[in-house]
Design a protein around this motif. Structure first.
Motif, PDB file in Angstrom:
ATOM      1  N   SER A   1      53.295  35.158  41.008  1.00 42.15           N
ATOM      2  CA  SER A   1      53.966  34.320  42.006  1.00 42.15           C
ATOM      3  C   SER A   1      55.239  33.710  41.437  1.00 42.15           C
ATOM      4  O   SER A   1      55.218  33.142  40.337  1.00 42.15           O
ATOM      5  CB  SER A   1      53.039  33.186  42.459  1.00 42.15           C
TER       6      SER A   1
ATOM      7  N   THR B   1      38.885  36.085  44.207  1.00 46.98           N
ATOM      8  CA  THR B   1      38.548  36.457  45.583  1.00 46.98           C
ATOM      9  C   THR B   1      37.301  35.693  46.049  1.00 46.98           C
ATOM     10  O   THR B   1      36.519  35.199  45.242  1.00 46.98           O
ATOM     11  CB  THR B   1      38.261  37.975  45.703  1.00 46.98           C
TER      12      THR B   1
ATOM     13  N   GLN C   1      52.724  32.440  36.183  1.00 46.51           N
ATOM     14  CA  GLN C   1      51.458  32.740  35.506  1.00 46.51           C
ATOM     15  C   GLN C   1      51.315  34.257  35.384  1.00 46.51           C
ATOM     16  O   GLN C   1      51.051  34.944  36.369  1.00 46.51           O
ATOM     17  CB  GLN C   1      50.310  32.160  36.343  1.00 46.51           C
TER      18      GLN C   1
ATOM     19  N   SER D   1      40.044  40.547  39.142  1.00 49.86           N
ATOM     20  CA  SER D   1      38.755  39.839  39.069  1.00 49.86           C
ATOM     21  C   SER D   1      38.205  39.925  37.654  1.00 49.86           C
ATOM     22  O   SER D   1      37.656  38.960  37.120  1.00 49.86           O
ATOM     23  CB  SER D   1      37.755  40.464  40.042  1.00 49.86           C
TER      24      SER D   1
ATOM     25  N   TRP E   1      51.352  40.685  40.819  1.00 49.01           N
ATOM     26  CA  TRP E   1      51.047  39.526  41.675  1.00 49.01           C
ATOM     27  C   TRP E   1      51.557  38.229  41.046  1.00 49.01           C
ATOM     28  O   TRP E   1      50.985  37.169  41.277  1.00 49.01           O
ATOM     29  CB  TRP E   1      49.553  39.352  41.986  1.00 49.01           C
TER      30      TRP E   1
ATOM     31  N   GLU F   1      34.646  36.902  47.175  1.00 52.66           N
ATOM     32  CA  GLU F   1      33.418  37.549  46.682  1.00 52.66           C
ATOM     33  C   GLU F   1      33.111  37.073  45.266  1.00 52.66           C
ATOM     34  O   GLU F   1      31.965  36.757  44.933  1.00 52.66           O
ATOM     35  CB  GLU F   1      33.579  39.082  46.686  1.00 52.66           C
TER      36      GLU F   1
ATOM     37  N   SER G   1      47.295  38.447  35.871  1.00 54.65           N
ATOM     38  CA  SER G   1      46.753  39.653  36.519  1.00 54.65           C
ATOM     39  C   SER G   1      47.555  40.900  36.167  1.00 54.65           C
ATOM     40  O   SER G   1      48.783  40.844  35.998  1.00 54.65           O
ATOM     41  CB  SER G   1      46.776  39.494  38.041  1.00 54.65           C
TER      42      SER G   1
HETATM   43  C1  LIG Z   1      48.992  34.914  47.013  1.00 49.62           C
HETATM   44  C2  LIG Z   1      48.552  35.371  45.658  1.00 49.62           C
HETATM   45  C3  LIG Z   1      49.187  34.864  44.546  1.00 49.62           C
HETATM   46  C4  LIG Z   1      48.808  35.294  43.269  1.00 49.62           C
HETATM   47  N1  LIG Z   1      49.492  34.794  42.198  1.00 49.62           N
HETATM   48  C5  LIG Z   1      49.170  35.209  40.958  1.00 49.62           C
HETATM   49  C6  LIG Z   1      49.919  34.735  39.828  1.00 49.62           C
HETATM   50  O1  LIG Z   1      50.857  33.953  39.961  1.00 49.62           O
HETATM   51  N2  LIG Z   1      49.586  35.192  38.614  1.00 49.62           N
HETATM   52  C7  LIG Z   1      48.548  36.071  38.416  1.00 49.62           C
HETATM   53  O2  LIG Z   1      48.285  36.407  37.253  1.00 49.62           O
HETATM   54  N3  LIG Z   1      47.826  36.562  39.465  1.00 49.62           N
HETATM   55  C8  LIG Z   1      48.127  36.156  40.735  1.00 49.62           C
HETATM   56  N4  LIG Z   1      47.417  36.636  41.816  1.00 49.62           N
HETATM   57  C9  LIG Z   1      46.407  37.677  41.588  1.00 49.62           C
HETATM   58  C10 LIG Z   1      44.981  37.252  41.870  1.00 49.62           C
HETATM   59  O3  LIG Z   1      44.480  36.418  40.859  1.00 49.62           O
HETATM   60  C11 LIG Z   1      44.160  38.548  41.984  1.00 49.62           C
HETATM   61  O4  LIG Z   1      44.650  39.238  43.121  1.00 49.62           O
HETATM   62  C12 LIG Z   1      42.690  38.300  42.154  1.00 49.62           C
HETATM   63  O5  LIG Z   1      42.130  37.766  40.981  1.00 49.62           O
HETATM   64  C13 LIG Z   1      41.922  39.606  42.522  1.00 49.62           C
HETATM   65  O6  LIG Z   1      42.240  40.624  41.650  1.00 49.62           O
HETATM   66  P1  LIG Z   1      42.697  42.060  42.191  1.00 49.62           P
HETATM   67  O7  LIG Z   1      43.790  41.855  43.202  1.00 49.62           O
HETATM   68  O8  LIG Z   1      43.004  42.908  41.010  1.00 49.62           O
HETATM   69  O9  LIG Z   1      41.446  42.642  42.966  1.00 49.62           O
HETATM   70  P2  LIG Z   1      40.194  43.386  42.329  1.00 49.62           P
HETATM   71  O10 LIG Z   1      39.681  42.604  41.188  1.00 49.62           O
HETATM   72  O11 LIG Z   1      40.583  44.810  42.065  1.00 49.62           O
HETATM   73  O12 LIG Z   1      39.154  43.323  43.505  1.00 49.62           O
HETATM   74  C14 LIG Z   1      39.126  44.297  44.556  1.00 49.62           C
HETATM   75  C15 LIG Z   1      37.949  43.967  45.468  1.00 49.62           C
HETATM   76  O13 LIG Z   1      36.716  44.063  44.731  1.00 49.62           O
HETATM   77  C16 LIG Z   1      35.974  42.867  44.831  1.00 49.62           C
HETATM   78  N5  LIG Z   1      35.301  42.583  43.557  1.00 49.62           N
HETATM   79  C17 LIG Z   1      35.818  42.720  42.305  1.00 49.62           C
HETATM   80  N6  LIG Z   1      34.917  42.361  41.382  1.00 49.62           N
HETATM   81  C18 LIG Z   1      33.807  41.957  42.054  1.00 49.62           C
HETATM   82  C19 LIG Z   1      32.531  41.493  41.655  1.00 49.62           C
HETATM   83  N7  LIG Z   1      32.229  41.305  40.371  1.00 49.62           N
HETATM   84  N8  LIG Z   1      31.623  41.185  42.628  1.00 49.62           N
HETATM   85  C20 LIG Z   1      31.911  41.341  43.937  1.00 49.62           C
HETATM   86  N9  LIG Z   1      33.109  41.816  44.382  1.00 49.62           N
HETATM   87  C21 LIG Z   1      34.033  42.112  43.452  1.00 49.62           C
HETATM   88  C22 LIG Z   1      37.015  41.785  45.118  1.00 49.62           C
HETATM   89  O14 LIG Z   1      36.433  40.662  45.779  1.00 49.62           O
HETATM   90  C23 LIG Z   1      38.004  42.527  46.004  1.00 49.62           C
HETATM   91  O15 LIG Z   1      37.555  42.525  47.346  1.00 49.62           O
HETATM   92  C24 LIG Z   1      47.766  36.247  43.108  1.00 49.62           C
HETATM   93  C25 LIG Z   1      47.126  36.762  44.245  1.00 49.62           C
HETATM   94  C26 LIG Z   1      47.497  36.331  45.506  1.00 49.62           C
HETATM   95  C27 LIG Z   1      46.813  36.904  46.699  1.00 49.62           C
END
Ligand SMILES: Cc1cc2nc3c(=O)[nH]c(=O)nc-3n(C[C@H](O)[C@H](O)[C@H](O)COP(=O)(O)OP(=O)(O)OC[C@H]3O[C@@H](n4cnc5c(N)ncnc54)[C@H](O)[C@@H]3O)c2cc1C
Length: 409
Positions: A172, A376, A137, A146, A170, A378, A140
């Motif tokens: 997978s 997440t 997928q 998010s 990210w 949150e 991200s």
């Molecule tokens: C094990 C694992 C597998 C994954 N596999 C895939 C995959 O196969 N394909 C893919 O596309 N993605 C994948 N992801 C990515 C995953 O979807 C994102 O990590 C996730 O959506 C969070 O985005 P970010 O890491 O950019 O964090 P950010 O969006 O940058 O968030 C950073 C922090 O800010 C907080 N935050 C952000 N916006 C808000 C809001 N509006 N209100 C309150 N708090 C907020 C978040 O909760 C977090 O604590 C994977 C992630 C993990 C951990």
């Protein structure tokens, strides 16, 4: 809640049990279960685990048990959600799993089934269901997690093809994938949700570079994926041009439910077995923590039962998928923290030096990904606030602003 099977459901359950008894062995909750082997640093054992997942998917498909709610015409069973719940409930007692390949199937299946062209369905759905082809997928990005709709990977038309440039992160299992579902921006001059297109991309296309990211568990489960002038045939657009947000939502909805229903590798029973083996069940603190783990697992189970009652018996409302997802992440944390604590000083060891070949250590470190992946905790709390509690939505100042005009890091 209502847990009584109708006569038809009871007959179906008996059929499921007979199939599982003849094709699988019962789960023991110990290291002997191959289905516990998802997180192993040893590449050979990891490969063996993936092959067993694939073999189990092929067994399901060949015996008519894959894709219980999928239409028969695409290799599914054409069954009901209730039958799917029955099958999953029974399968939980057996040492089987479809692992990440099965998870990817649940992310890719819904958008292809609902938005794919007849040619796309014909080409991709059966091998997806049988586990013959692996998928990833590509959603991200470094600046879009998010806030996924902010994504910046660009696709520009060139004759019958699209030329894609950008970076995903990210992703997978991208290193093992044959195909990916990819979101890319095809119109930067409209608000962010409106200019995205959903593509199928062949992961062996020239211009795709996959760099595994090693996590705290020591595993490289996910990757950075760089796309440089990657050419995708126009026929690989899923749904409508610039209308990729609709199939993307189908994937995201399935993802939250998928994670909320996961977590069978470590259970209360497994923690209790560990506490007994360590001779610590008489300690008041341990008993108190065991009670917390037990209570949380029961609540999680009750949420599942509420879902079951709503789906199977059309009574009450199903719990919100965000509630289930966050509850799952919380329960997992409680279980793994207690297990590592129970192991005492040995709990600080890692890998093969640790007790049970490092099973609880991997679960402990891996728990954090459950709080992030699939949205997440949150962000899911925001959804619970809006959807379940009817609180005012978050202010969305960028809703009507063209993506090109949005500030980006
Ligand atoms: C094990 C694992 C597998 C994954 N596999 C895939 C995959 O196969 N394909 C893919 O596309 N993605 C994948 N992801 C990515 C995953 O979807 C994102 O990590 C996730 O959506 C969070 O985005 P970010 O890491 O950019 O964090 P950010 O969006 O940058 O968030 C950073 C922090 O800010 C907080 N935050 C952000 N916006 C808000 C809001 N509006 N209100 C309150 N708090 C907020 C978040 O909760 C977090 O604590 C994977 C992630 C993990 C951990």
């Amino acid at each position: 809640m209502d847990f009584e099977d109708s006569p038809a459901e009871a007959a179906f359950r008996a059929e499921v049990r007979a199939f599982l008894e003849s094709h699988a062995t019962r789960r023991t909750g110990t290291d002997a279960d191959w289905s516990r082997g998802a997180m192993n640093e040893d590449p050979q054992r990891q490969r063996a685990y993936v092959e067993r997942c694939r073999a189990w998917m092929a067994t399901l498909y060949d015996n008519g048990w894959a894709g219980i709610t999928w239409p028969k015409e695409w290799g599914g069973r054409g069954g009901t959600p209730a039958e799917s719940i029955i099958f999953n409930g029974e399968a939980q007692q057996f040492d089987v799993t479809t692992g990440f390949i099965g998870a990817a199937q649940q992310l890719v299946g819904p958008p292809l089934l609902h938005f794919g062209s007849p040619e796309q369905k014909e080409r991709y759905l059966r091998p997806l269901l049988r586990g013959d082809e692996m998928w990833c997928q590509l959603f991200s990005e470094p600046g879009a997690g998010s806030d996924l709709a902010a994504l910046a990977t660009r696709a520009v038309a060139d004759g019958d093809e699209w030329v894609v440039n950008g970076q995903k992160v990210w992703t997978s299992e991208a290193q093992h994938a044959d195909f990916g579902i990819l979101l890319a921006r095809t119109d930067p001059d409209v608000p962010k949700h409106k200019g995205i297109t959903f593509f199928i991309v062949d992961m062996r296309s020239p211009g795709i570079e996959i760099r595994p990211l090693v996590q705290a568990t020591g595993l490289a489960h996910f990757n950075e994926v760089f796309l440089t002038d990657v050419r995708i045939p126009a026929a690989n657009v899923v749904g409508t041009l610039h209308g990729g947000w609709a199939p993307a939502r189908a994937t995201l909805a399935s993802e939250a439910g998928l994670i909320g229903g996961a977590g069978l590798t470590s259970t209360f029973d497994a923690v209790l077995t560990l506490a007994r083996a360590q001779g610590r069940t008489h300690e008041p603190l341990v008993r108190q923590e065991l009670a917390r783990v037990y209570t949380n697992e029961r609540i999680q189970r009750f949420l599942g039962m509420r879902m079951q009652t709503a789906v199977m018996h059309k009574r009450g409302t199903p719990p919100d998928p965000s509630v289930m997802k966050n509850f799952f992440a919380g329960s997992l944390s409680l279980r793994t923290e207690l297990a590592v604590m129970l192991e005492g000083a040995a709990g600080m060891l890692a890998g093969a030096d640790a007790p049970q070949d490092g099973f609880w250590q991997r679960q402990f470190v891996g728990q954090f990904s459950a709080r992030i992946g699939g949205g997440t905790n949150e962000v899911h709390r925001n959804m619970i606030g809006e959807r379940a509690l009817g609180l005012p939505p978050e202010p969305r100042a960028d809703k009507d602003v063209p993506w090109r005009s949005l500030p980006r890091s």
